[in-house]
Design a protein around this motif. Structure first.
Motif, short mmCIF file in Angstrom:
data_model
loop_
_atom_site.label_atom_id
_atom_site.label_comp_id
_atom_site.label_asym_id
_atom_site.label_seq_id
_atom_site.Cartn_x
_atom_site.Cartn_y
_atom_site.Cartn_z
N ASP A 110 15.82 51.82 49.29
CA ASP A 110 16.88 51.70 50.29
C ASP A 110 17.39 53.09 50.66
OD1 ASP A 110 16.69 48.95 50.24
OD2 ASP A 110 18.44 48.66 48.96
N ALA A 113 19.18 55.51 48.08
CA ALA A 113 18.76 55.33 46.69
C ALA A 113 18.02 56.57 46.21
CB ALA A 113 17.87 54.10 46.54
N ARG A 124 20.06 51.25 43.94
CA ARG A 124 20.92 50.73 44.99
C ARG A 124 21.34 51.86 45.91
NH1 ARG A 124 26.44 48.56 42.98
NH2 ARG A 124 27.07 50.71 43.34
N ASN A 214 17.62 42.20 38.07
CA ASN A 214 18.52 42.52 39.17
C ASN A 214 17.80 42.76 40.49
OD1 ASN A 214 20.75 42.52 37.36
ND2 ASN A 214 20.18 44.59 36.72
N GLY A 215 16.62 42.16 40.70
CA GLY A 215 15.92 42.38 41.95
C GLY A 215 14.61 41.62 42.01
N PRO A 228 16.33 45.74 45.20
CA PRO A 228 17.36 45.39 44.23
C PRO A 228 18.34 44.36 44.80
CG PRO A 228 17.87 47.49 45.23
CD PRO A 228 16.52 47.09 45.76
N THR A 230 21.41 44.05 45.69
CA THR A 230 22.48 45.01 45.98
C THR A 230 23.83 44.37 46.21
OG1 THR A 230 21.91 44.87 48.31
CG2 THR A 230 20.88 46.64 47.02
N TYR A 243 26.69 41.22 43.94
CA TYR A 243 25.90 42.24 43.24
C TYR A 243 25.14 41.60 42.09
CZ TYR A 243 24.86 46.52 40.61
OH TYR A 243 24.23 47.54 39.92
N LYS A 244 23.87 41.94 41.97
CA LYS A 244 22.94 41.41 40.98
C LYS A 244 22.60 39.94 41.18
CE LYS A 244 24.13 44.72 37.33
NZ LYS A 244 24.48 44.91 35.89
N GLY A 247 19.96 40.37 47.31
CA GLY A 247 19.75 41.64 47.98
C GLY A 247 19.74 41.43 49.48
N PRO A 283 22.84 47.39 52.82
CA PRO A 283 21.88 48.49 52.75
C PRO A 283 20.96 48.52 53.98
CG PRO A 283 21.87 47.18 50.73
CD PRO A 283 22.64 46.40 51.74
#
Length: 289
Positions: A110, A113, A124, A214-215, A228, A230, A243-244, A247, A283
């Motif tokens: 992204d 990042a 992120r 997480n992604g 991710p 994000t 978050y988590k 995305g 993002p």
């Protein structure tokens, strides 16, 4: 050269009313990343030193003292310090199963990042309200202003966050579009030169689901690029949400009259497009022009 908030050239011309007179660092997400920011009037350039990986924003002002109460930002730039991103080719299928032979060349990370390693916080990137050229550092807003603002206000306040589903009052529906040569895209494209926002079809690839905590990895046969989870910055207050869990990336499209535009979302259920409020901070994943 430099442009003012209306997109007019303001580089060493005797006929312009406003010229840059100073420069300074607006913010950085890592201590000592950017230093010795100065405007060189002889070369008409901003000069600075950088050290390490991270992000920052620098700006030029209409006052010789950028800290003066009446000093105004004329233009600003996102400084992104990272290793050279790899280019990932994502194959576009003609339907859910048959590969068309068309590849989209997309960054491996992204915008903002500093790594593309799964499950690391540095994977992120920055948050962007739809159509704004400047990134917003999650957790680093200097002001949250209720209600929509003119587009020029965001130029003069790179860290300001207009808290509204439709953040701008100007009614311009082409701030981000599919023509990299248009005046709006030349002014407001947040991606580096040679790159631009993708379309929803850029992400409509056949993919193998490889889940991380997480992604998710999108691509073919287990190869591809990591996205991710994000989350996004709320339009009402800039607070990070989802978050988590999910995305997102912006793609170019015109807003509807309800103040929503298409974004691409991916979670453990798979990728999809979704209408998203213009005021959210999402993002950006750049694709080659």
């Amino acid at each position: 050269h430099f442009k003012n908030a209306m997109g007019e050239d303001i580089s060493v011309s005797k006929n312009v009313a406003v010229e840059p007179k100073s420069a300074k660092l607006i913010w950085q997400d890592k201590d000592n990343l950017i230093s010795q920011v100065a405007f060189n009037s002889e070369t008409n350039r901003v000069e600075f030193l950088s050290n390490g990986a991270g992000n920052g924003v620098i700006a030029v002002y209409d006052n010789s003292d950028p800290n003066a109460a009446d000093a105004n930002v004329l233009w600003s730039w996102h400084i992104w310090c990272t290793e050279q991103p790899d280019i990932i080719e994502l194959g576009l299928p003609t339907n859910g199963e048959v590969y068309s032979g068309i590849n989209y060349r997309i960054m491996d990370r992204d915008l903002g990042a500093t790594t593309c390693t799964p499950d690391e916080l540095t994977t992120r990137g920055m948050g962007y309200q739809w159509g704004r050229k400047d990134p917003l550092m999650v957790g680093g807003l200097t002001s949250v202003d209720q209600g929509a603002q003119p587009i020029v206000w965001t130029i003069m306040h790179p860290t300001g966050f207009p808290a509204a589903d439709i953040w701008y009052r100007d009614g311009n529906l082409s701030l981000w579009n599919d023509d990299p040569t248009s005046l709006d895209m030349l002014k407001y494209n947040p991606c580096p030169r040679g790159w631009t926002l993708g379309s929803s079809s850029d992400y409509s690839v056949s993919y193998t689901s490889i889940d991380f905590e997480n992604g998710r990895l999108l691509g073919e046969d287990g190869s591809g690029t990591y996205f991710p989870f994000t989350g996004y910055m709320n339009a009402s207050d800039g607070v990070l949400t989802d978050y988590k869990e999910r995305g997102y990336v912006w793609v170019y499209s015109s807003p509807d009259w309800g103040g929503r535009v298409v974004s691409f979302r991916f979670d453990k259920g798979g990728p999809s497009t979704t209408p998203t409020s213009l005021g959210r901070g999402l993002p950006v994943r750049c694709v080659q022009e």
